[in-house]
Design an enzyme around this catalytic site. Structure first.
Site, PDB file in Angstrom:
ATOM      1  N   ASN A 137       0.806  -1.236   0.000  1.00  0.00           N
ATOM      2  CA  ASN A 137       0.000   0.000   0.000  1.00  0.00           C
ATOM      3  C   ASN A 137       0.835   1.280   0.000  1.00  0.00           C
ATOM      4  O   ASN A 137       0.347   2.323  -0.397  1.00  0.00           O
ATOM      5  CB  ASN A 137      -1.019  -0.002   1.142  1.00  0.00           C
ATOM      6  N   GLU A 147       4.118  -3.847  12.230  1.00  0.00           N
ATOM      7  CA  GLU A 147       3.092  -2.817  12.050  1.00  0.00           C
ATOM      8  C   GLU A 147       1.956  -3.496  11.321  1.00  0.00           C
ATOM      9  O   GLU A 147       2.095  -3.887  10.160  1.00  0.00           O
ATOM     10  CB  GLU A 147       3.679  -1.641  11.261  1.00  0.00           C
ATOM     11  N   CYS A 161      -3.055   1.712   6.457  1.00  0.00           N
ATOM     12  CA  CYS A 161      -3.172   1.248   7.845  1.00  0.00           C
ATOM     13  C   CYS A 161      -3.824   2.327   8.684  1.00  0.00           C
ATOM     14  O   CYS A 161      -4.468   2.050   9.679  1.00  0.00           O
ATOM     15  CB  CYS A 161      -1.808   0.958   8.430  1.00  0.00           C
ATOM     16  N   GLU A 219       8.226   2.993  14.119  1.00  0.00           N
ATOM     17  CA  GLU A 219       9.050   3.264  12.943  1.00  0.00           C
ATOM     18  C   GLU A 219       9.223   4.763  12.809  1.00  0.00           C
ATOM     19  O   GLU A 219       8.551   5.538  13.468  1.00  0.00           O
ATOM     20  CB  GLU A 219       8.351   2.732  11.702  1.00  0.00           C
TER      21      GLU A 219
HETATM   22  C1  UN1 Z   1       0.397   2.877   6.144  1.00  0.00           C
HETATM   23  O1  UN1 Z   1      -0.745   2.949   5.767  1.00  0.00           O
HETATM   24  O2  UN1 Z   1       0.891   1.783   6.448  1.00  0.00           O
HETATM   25  O3  UN1 Z   1       0.081   8.507   7.817  1.00  0.00           O
HETATM   26  C2  UN1 Z   1       1.316   4.036   6.191  1.00  0.00           C
HETATM   27  C3  UN1 Z   1      -0.113   8.094   6.676  1.00  0.00           C
HETATM   28  C4  UN1 Z   1       1.064   7.830   5.777  1.00  0.00           C
HETATM   29  C5  UN1 Z   1       1.646   6.502   6.051  1.00  0.00           C
HETATM   30  C6  UN1 Z   1       0.657   5.369   6.082  1.00  0.00           C
HETATM   31  N1  UN1 Z   1       2.044   8.854   5.967  1.00  0.00           N
HETATM   32  O4  UN1 Z   1      -1.236   7.870   6.257  1.00  0.00           O
END
Ligand code: UN1
Length: 499
Positions: free
Chosen positions: A157, A255, A289, A469
């Site tokens: 993603n 994660e 995420c 991270e």
């Molecule tokens: C993710 O979806 O694993 O904060 C990372 C955010 C992005 C990173 C997402 N800078 O939505």
């Protein structure tokens, strides 16, 4: 965008500074999720390719750890410069293989650029600790040392950002790296490897192996010469990785997603909240995420918010991520499309109402790709499966609550704890929320997405295993402390006894 007439490129792994096919010569196809067009063939690697890459990274380790960290930082700085030059080209590749819209793909590459500059600067910091000794004429300090060969296993993603977060932090600390990108997005990772090579990274310091989780990921996790694993992916696979790594006492960072919520209180700026909700729930087709998949709304503002949200959702345009008119691209593949679609039955069975969307979009050109209509579910309660499980698609569940306290309780009542957000103009409510929302990231008057790389990224509970991270958190994971005592008194001084 037919693939019939165009020649299809076969890509290679990057091991010891060379581009090499999988030992077996086997390949996997990579297709554009918006059209099904073939992008290329990539190595279907296995444990023998892993052995080869780990051997290369092991051989490169002493040279790299002894390279002064500021020199390592200069290479990362060049990586940042080259990524900047190639930003548009890499973003377009990223959109083709992953599907996200071009402005988001540029943001994905930008996150890699940001990380390169940040970690380049760390080359001149990598702060340790100098502390007083309890004895006279004795120095005491702590140094950060690299772990050795580390494995970075990354999801589809954020095909540039997440490999950048992991590899750049590992490299600045003096580790050598094996990167295993997701099978759906190998090309972006190979482009990143090209940039590292062009920036002058010595052979073997970073190696990229394409292939599946069982064929490449697990052999990496189990490999005796791999010291640590940084994994981003599903909760189920993360658990397996952790169990396997534990057998060999390996360090692991995980994660594993989220079930993030935006809380909207009655006094919120409604227009601002709507912008934040749209961006967080339907940006990246909900495949972050950090995506907002629960909207927790106070009773008074709910009818108005729901009506205006439905209007705004109706205006969202699905399409190829490279088309300027597109707001929402495809889901990553047909399997993910089915999974999201199946959740509609789950929603109905639990008594939720599908207020809009709820099915794949298959009109005209869209039929060739994995598109799902942006969906709002109403009448959702906190315990329903759609309010508890990560769906990873453009599906938002609306949950009505009476008060701030109830909103916080609902927010905290999931197995995940990555990102949460509150829209309110009440400074007291905002401060209580900042204290009580049980997640690794909290936003006030902004959506749940858009974390910046200089702060720690990660979450509580099922989102991970406590590591972070990005920011300084990344260095904690990728280094080990060495405590050093230098006695210049010329006699035996016994700590705890002569002090
Ligand atoms: C993710 O979806 O694993 O904060 C990372 C955010 C992005 C990173 C997402 N800078 O939505």
């Amino acid at each position: 965008m037919s693939d019939v007439a165009t020649a299809v490129t076969t890509y290679h792994n990057y091991i010891a500074g060379e581009w090499v096919a999988a030992a077996t010569g086997r390949t996997i196809e990579n297709r554009d999720p918006a059209t099904g067009a073939l992008i290329g063939r990539f190595p279907r690697s296995d444990a023998s390719d892993v052995d080869r890459a780990v051997a290369a990274a092991t051989a490169a380790f002493d040279g790299w750890r002894r390279t002064p960290a500021p020199r390592r930082g200069e290479i990362l700085y060049r990586v940042g410069e080259l990524l900047k030059e190639r930003k548009e080209e890499i973003a377009r590749t990223l959109t083709r293989e992953m599907g996200k819209v071009l402005i988001e793909a540029r943001g994905d590459v930008q996150e890699g650029i940001d990380m390169a500059y940040y970690m380049a600067g760390e080359g001149r910091r990598l702060f340790g600790a100098i502390v007083p000794s309890e004895l006279p004429n004795k120095a005491a300090y702590g140094l950060r040392e690299p772990l050795g060969v580390v494995a970075c296993i990354t999801p589809w993603n954020f095909p540039v950002a997440i490999p950048s977060w992991k590899t750049m932090a590992a490299l600045i600390a003096g580790n050598t790296v094996i990167l295993k990108p997701a099978s759906d997005t190998p090309l972006s990772a190979l482009k990143l490897a090209e940039v590292f090579a062009d920036a002058g990274l010595p052979p073997g310091v970073l190696n990229v192996i394409c292939g599946g989780g069982a064929d490449v990921g697990m052999p990496l996790v189990r490999h005796p010469d791999v010291a640590a694993i940084s994994f981003t992916g599903s909760n189920e696979v993360g658990r397996e990785v952790n169990v396997e790594a534990a057998r060999a006492l390996k360090r692991v960072t995980l994660e594993l997603g989220g079930k993030n919520a935006i809380i909207v209180l009655d006094d919120a700026d409604l227009a601002l909240a709507l912008d934040g909700i749209l961006w967080s729930a339907f940006g990246t087709a909900g495949q972050r995420c950090t995506a907002c998949s629960r909207l927790i709304v106070q009773r008074g503002i709910r009818p108005q918010l729901e009506a205006r949200l439905l209007e705004r959702i109706a205006g969202l345009r699905l399409g190829h991520g490279l088309a300027e008119t597109t707001d929402i691209g495809p889901l990553i593949n047909a399997g993910q499309l089915r999974r999201v679609h199946d959740y509609m039955d789950v929603a109905r069975a639990d008594g939720a109402a599908i207020l809009c969307g709820g099915e794949p979009a298959a009109d005209g050109e869209l039929a060739r790709g994995s598109f799902f209509k942006p969906t709002l579910l109403g009448g959702v309660t906190a315990q329903m499966r759609v309010a508890q499980e990560e769906i990873f698609g453009p599906v938002l569940s609306l949950i009505e609550v009476d008060s701030l306290d109830e909103a916080i309780a609902v927010n905290n009542n999931t197995k995940y704890g990555l990102s949460s957000s509150i829209f309110t103009r009440d400074v007291n409510a905002a401060n209580i929320a900042m204290r009580e929302l049980a997640s690794g990231i909290v936003y006030v008057n902004a959506g749940t997405i858009g974390a910046e790389i200089q702060l720690p990224f990660g979450g509580t509970r099922g989102t991970g295993n406590g590591h972070r991270e990005a920011g300084l958190g990344a260095l904690e994971f990728f280094t080990e402390w060495k405590a050093i005592y230098v006695d210049y008194s010329g006699r035996l001084q016994r700590a705890q006894i002569d002090a």
